[in-house]
Design a protein around this motif. Structure first.
Motif, PDB file in Angstrom:
ATOM      1  N   ALA A  75       0.826  -1.206   0.000  1.00  0.00           N
ATOM      2  CA  ALA A  75       0.000   0.000   0.000  1.00  0.00           C
ATOM      3  C   ALA A  75       0.863   1.260   0.000  1.00  0.00           C
ATOM      4  O   ALA A  75       0.348   2.356  -0.186  1.00  0.00           O
ATOM      5  CB  ALA A  75      -0.914   0.007   1.235  1.00  0.00           C
ATOM      6  N   ARG A  76       2.164   1.120   0.202  1.00  0.00           N
ATOM      7  CA  ARG A  76       3.054   2.268   0.370  1.00  0.00           C
ATOM      8  C   ARG A  76       3.777   2.678  -0.904  1.00  0.00           C
ATOM      9  O   ARG A  76       4.536   3.637  -0.903  1.00  0.00           O
ATOM     10  CB  ARG A  76       4.086   1.949   1.458  1.00  0.00           C
ATOM     11  CG  ARG A  76       3.457   1.540   2.779  1.00  0.00           C
ATOM     12  CD  ARG A  76       4.505   1.307   3.845  1.00  0.00           C
ATOM     13  NE  ARG A  76       3.908   0.800   5.076  1.00  0.00           N
ATOM     14  CZ  ARG A  76       4.562   0.654   6.221  1.00  0.00           C
ATOM     15  NH1 ARG A  76       5.844   0.981   6.292  1.00  0.00           N
ATOM     16  NH2 ARG A  76       3.952   0.181   7.298  1.00  0.00           N
ATOM     17  N   GLY A 105      -8.049  -3.261  -2.006  1.00  0.00           N
ATOM     18  CA  GLY A 105      -8.803  -2.019  -2.138  1.00  0.00           C
ATOM     19  C   GLY A 105      -8.079  -0.773  -1.690  1.00  0.00           C
ATOM     20  O   GLY A 105      -8.640   0.320  -1.767  1.00  0.00           O
ATOM     21  N   GLY A 106      -6.851  -0.909  -1.234  1.00  0.00           N
ATOM     22  CA  GLY A 106      -6.129   0.234  -0.704  1.00  0.00           C
ATOM     23  C   GLY A 106      -5.342   0.982  -1.757  1.00  0.00           C
ATOM     24  O   GLY A 106      -5.506   0.776  -2.962  1.00  0.00           O
ATOM     25  N   PRO A 107      -4.431   1.854  -1.313  1.00  0.00           N
ATOM     26  CA  PRO A 107      -3.595   2.621  -2.239  1.00  0.00           C
ATOM     27  C   PRO A 107      -2.416   1.798  -2.737  1.00  0.00           C
ATOM     28  O   PRO A 107      -2.375   0.568  -2.576  1.00  0.00           O
ATOM     29  CB  PRO A 107      -3.129   3.791  -1.364  1.00  0.00           C
ATOM     30  CG  PRO A 107      -3.086   3.221   0.019  1.00  0.00           C
ATOM     31  CD  PRO A 107      -4.221   2.229   0.089  1.00  0.00           C
ATOM     32  N   GLY A 108      -1.431   2.469  -3.342  1.00  0.00           N
ATOM     33  CA  GLY A 108      -0.218   1.786  -3.773  1.00  0.00           C
ATOM     34  C   GLY A 108      -0.455   0.790  -4.887  1.00  0.00           C
ATOM     35  O   GLY A 108      -1.156   1.072  -5.860  1.00  0.00           O
ATOM     36  N   GLY A 126     -12.473  -4.471  -4.706  1.00  0.00           N
ATOM     37  CA  GLY A 126     -11.623  -4.158  -3.568  1.00  0.00           C
ATOM     38  C   GLY A 126     -12.216  -4.675  -2.276  1.00  0.00           C
ATOM     39  O   GLY A 126     -13.385  -4.396  -1.974  1.00  0.00           O
ATOM     40  N   LEU A 127     -11.430  -5.424  -1.531  1.00  0.00           N
ATOM     41  CA  LEU A 127     -11.859  -5.958  -0.234  1.00  0.00           C
ATOM     42  C   LEU A 127     -11.079  -5.221   0.846  1.00  0.00           C
ATOM     43  O   LEU A 127      -9.944  -5.579   1.159  1.00  0.00           O
ATOM     44  CB  LEU A 127     -11.617  -7.467  -0.159  1.00  0.00           C
ATOM     45  CG  LEU A 127     -12.189  -8.303  -1.311  1.00  0.00           C
ATOM     46  CD1 LEU A 127     -11.907  -9.780  -1.078  1.00  0.00           C
ATOM     47  CD2 LEU A 127     -13.676  -8.054  -1.480  1.00  0.00           C
ATOM     48  N   GLY A 128     -11.674  -4.171   1.387  1.00  0.00           N
ATOM     49  CA  GLY A 128     -10.983  -3.332   2.351  1.00  0.00           C
ATOM     50  C   GLY A 128     -11.001  -3.914   3.749  1.00  0.00           C
ATOM     51  O   GLY A 128     -11.722  -4.865   4.048  1.00  0.00           O
ATOM     52  N   ILE A 129     -10.197  -3.320   4.617  1.00  0.00           N
ATOM     53  CA  ILE A 129     -10.109  -3.750   6.008  1.00  0.00           C
ATOM     54  C   ILE A 129     -10.057  -2.515   6.893  1.00  0.00           C
ATOM     55  O   ILE A 129      -9.463  -1.502   6.523  1.00  0.00           O
ATOM     56  CB  ILE A 129      -8.864  -4.650   6.241  1.00  0.00           C
ATOM     57  CG1 ILE A 129      -8.837  -5.235   7.662  1.00  0.00           C
ATOM     58  CG2 ILE A 129      -7.588  -3.898   5.936  1.00  0.00           C
ATOM     59  CD1 ILE A 129      -9.884  -6.271   7.930  1.00  0.00           C
ATOM     60  N   GLU A 130     -10.685  -2.603   8.043  1.00  0.00           N
ATOM     61  CA  GLU A 130     -10.704  -1.502   9.007  1.00  0.00           C
ATOM     62  C   GLU A 130      -9.335  -1.412   9.684  1.00  0.00           C
ATOM     63  O   GLU A 130      -8.943  -2.290  10.447  1.00  0.00           O
ATOM     64  CB  GLU A 130     -11.792  -1.771  10.049  1.00  0.00           C
ATOM     65  CG  GLU A 130     -11.970  -0.693  11.083  1.00  0.00           C
ATOM     66  CD  GLU A 130     -13.040  -1.067  12.090  1.00  0.00           C
ATOM     67  OE1 GLU A 130     -12.696  -1.355  13.241  1.00  0.00           O
ATOM     68  OE2 GLU A 130     -14.231  -1.102  11.697  1.00  0.00           O
ATOM     69  N   LEU A 131      -8.590  -0.344   9.364  1.00  0.00           N
ATOM     70  CA  LEU A 131      -7.264  -0.129   9.930  1.00  0.00           C
ATOM     71  C   LEU A 131      -7.147   1.316  10.414  1.00  0.00           C
ATOM     72  O   LEU A 131      -7.771   2.210   9.837  1.00  0.00           O
ATOM     73  CB  LEU A 131      -6.172  -0.395   8.885  1.00  0.00           C
ATOM     74  CG  LEU A 131      -5.986  -1.837   8.404  1.00  0.00           C
ATOM     75  CD1 LEU A 131      -4.951  -1.897   7.289  1.00  0.00           C
ATOM     76  CD2 LEU A 131      -5.568  -2.739   9.550  1.00  0.00           C
ATOM     77  N   PRO A 132      -6.329   1.567  11.434  1.00  0.00           N
ATOM     78  CA  PRO A 132      -6.209   2.932  11.951  1.00  0.00           C
ATOM     79  C   PRO A 132      -5.451   3.869  11.015  1.00  0.00           C
ATOM     80  O   PRO A 132      -5.598   5.083  11.118  1.00  0.00           O
ATOM     81  CB  PRO A 132      -5.440   2.739  13.267  1.00  0.00           C
ATOM     82  CG  PRO A 132      -4.695   1.456  13.093  1.00  0.00           C
ATOM     83  CD  PRO A 132      -5.581   0.591  12.253  1.00  0.00           C
ATOM     84  N   THR A 135      -7.650   4.593   5.170  1.00  0.00           N
ATOM     85  CA  THR A 135      -9.070   4.949   5.155  1.00  0.00           C
ATOM     86  C   THR A 135      -9.642   4.797   3.757  1.00  0.00           C
ATOM     87  O   THR A 135      -9.108   5.334   2.792  1.00  0.00           O
ATOM     88  CB  THR A 135      -9.275   6.401   5.622  1.00  0.00           C
ATOM     89  OG1 THR A 135      -8.490   7.267   4.780  1.00  0.00           O
ATOM     90  CG2 THR A 135      -8.838   6.574   7.055  1.00  0.00           C
ATOM     91  N   GLY A 136     -10.738   4.081   3.652  1.00  0.00           N
ATOM     92  CA  GLY A 136     -11.493   4.002   2.419  1.00  0.00           C
ATOM     93  C   GLY A 136     -10.842   3.164   1.330  1.00  0.00           C
ATOM     94  O   GLY A 136      -9.709   2.683   1.447  1.00  0.00           O
ATOM     95  N   LEU A 137     -11.608   2.974   0.262  1.00  0.00           N
ATOM     96  CA  LEU A 137     -11.166   2.219  -0.897  1.00  0.00           C
ATOM     97  C   LEU A 137     -10.647   3.175  -1.964  1.00  0.00           C
ATOM     98  O   LEU A 137     -11.079   4.322  -2.040  1.00  0.00           O
ATOM     99  CB  LEU A 137     -12.328   1.400  -1.458  1.00  0.00           C
ATOM    100  CG  LEU A 137     -12.937   0.363  -0.510  1.00  0.00           C
ATOM    101  CD1 LEU A 137     -14.225  -0.208  -1.098  1.00  0.00           C
ATOM    102  CD2 LEU A 137     -11.949  -0.758  -0.218  1.00  0.00           C
ATOM    103  N   ASN A 138      -9.729   2.691  -2.769  1.00  0.00           N
ATOM    104  CA  ASN A 138      -9.196   3.571  -3.813  1.00  0.00           C
ATOM    105  C   ASN A 138     -10.254   3.856  -4.877  1.00  0.00           C
ATOM    106  O   ASN A 138     -11.247   3.136  -4.992  1.00  0.00           O
ATOM    107  CB  ASN A 138      -7.913   2.975  -4.414  1.00  0.00           C
ATOM    108  CG  ASN A 138      -8.166   1.736  -5.273  1.00  0.00           C
ATOM    109  OD1 ASN A 138      -8.777   1.785  -6.326  1.00  0.00           O
ATOM    110  ND2 ASN A 138      -7.668   0.590  -4.791  1.00  0.00           N
ATOM    111  N   GLU A 139     -10.018   4.905  -5.641  1.00  0.00           N
ATOM    112  CA  GLU A 139     -11.023   5.420  -6.569  1.00  0.00           C
ATOM    113  C   GLU A 139     -11.309   4.495  -7.749  1.00  0.00           C
ATOM    114  O   GLU A 139     -12.281   4.710  -8.487  1.00  0.00           O
ATOM    115  CB  GLU A 139     -10.580   6.783  -7.102  1.00  0.00           C
ATOM    116  CG  GLU A 139      -9.276   6.743  -7.878  1.00  0.00           C
ATOM    117  CD  GLU A 139      -8.794   8.115  -8.292  1.00  0.00           C
ATOM    118  OE1 GLU A 139      -9.500   8.763  -9.104  1.00  0.00           O
ATOM    119  OE2 GLU A 139      -7.737   8.541  -7.805  1.00  0.00           O
TER     120      GLU A 139
END
Length: 262
Positions: A75-76, A105-108, A126-132, A135-139
């Motif tokens: 994601a980085r 579903g994240g960035p990167g 995109g299958l996102g996960i709740e992380l601190p 935030t959110g799914l990519n566009e």
């Protein structure tokens, strides 16, 4: 010791309660009393219901996507990194081969694969996960599901994919990679190829597995054959396609919306 009198016995579903275990109010009273305590929503039985609901939502949302390939990666990774462009090319190659693209579903690099799928006219999931810290799914995600629990999300990655293609990544990527290897090694999933993209990035890991794990007898020679290594996105997709499909040959019509398929 005298037996307890019948009035000291309380039944709550399958439970039998006596003495100090007998509650002072009924389940209905606690449900209907809006002044009651709310800490019950944080108990393990309530979590079981949340877990169940995540499985139901995931199964329902992904049941009709057709053949797909799960893509993992960091994601980085910034957009100006050359590996990002490889991720875009990979997403496009997957779509052109008739598969949907499933990412976290994240960035990167997840975003890169989703972007490639969209630009090539394929299905982007995109299958996102709740992380601190994310935030959110990519566009570029067209069908997105957010999960609270990693293990539910991991089930979806495997259940609805024909294989994994793994771009360079960190601990999360390694976690998904080794879980997939374990599932294949133990026969929990079959016809499930795992392809690593990035010869320079992954060669050190493969060397360690060969020189340390294999040499120590903690893995078998055939275990190393579960991993395929390449720099070419098209070759990676061809390896997955050659392994066969649980859905039959991929076709573009698999990847429309559920309404279009009805």
């Amino acid at each position: 010791m005298k037996p307890r009198s019948p009035e000291n016995v309380y039944h709550r579903g399958p439970l039998t309660l006596r003495g100090a275990q007998v509650p002072r109010s009924t389940t209905d009273q606690r449900l209907l009393d809006d002044r009651g305590r709310t800490d019950w929503v944080h108990t393990d039985p309530w979590r079981v219901l949340r877990i169940q609901s995540e499985f139901v939502e995931g199964f329902g949302g992904l049941a009709e996507i057709g053949p797909a390939i799960s893509v993992f990666g960091s994601a980085r990774t910034p957009r100006d990194n050359p590996t990002y462009e490889i991720g875009v090319r990979l997403g496009a190659a997957i779509a052109r081969a008739g598969y949907g693209v499933i990412t976290g579903g994240g960035p990167g690099l997840m975003e890169a694969a989703n972007k490639g799928a969209v630009e090539a006219g394929g299905t982007s999931i995109g299958l996102g996960i709740e992380l601190p810290f994310e935030t959110g799914l990519n566009e570029y995600v067209e069908l997105g599901i957010n999960f609270r629990y990693f293990f539910v999300r991991k089930t979806m990655f495997v259940k609805y994919a024909e294989g994994f293609i793994v771009l360079p990544g960190g601990f999360g990527t390694l976690d998904e990679l080794f879980e997939a290897i374990t599932l294949v090694q133990t026969g929990k999933v079959t016809s499930f190829p795992i392809v690593l993209i990035g010869v320079d990035y992954w060669s050190g890991l493969l060397d360690w597995l060969r020189e340390q794990a294999l040499a120590s007898g903690t893995i078998s020679p055939e275990d190393l054959n579960l991993l395929h290594l390449t720099d070419d996105p098209d070759e990676a997709v061809a390896i997955v396609a050659a392994a066969g499909s649980r859905w039959g040959p991929p076709a573009a019509e698999h990847h429309g919306t559920p309404e279009a398929q009805s």
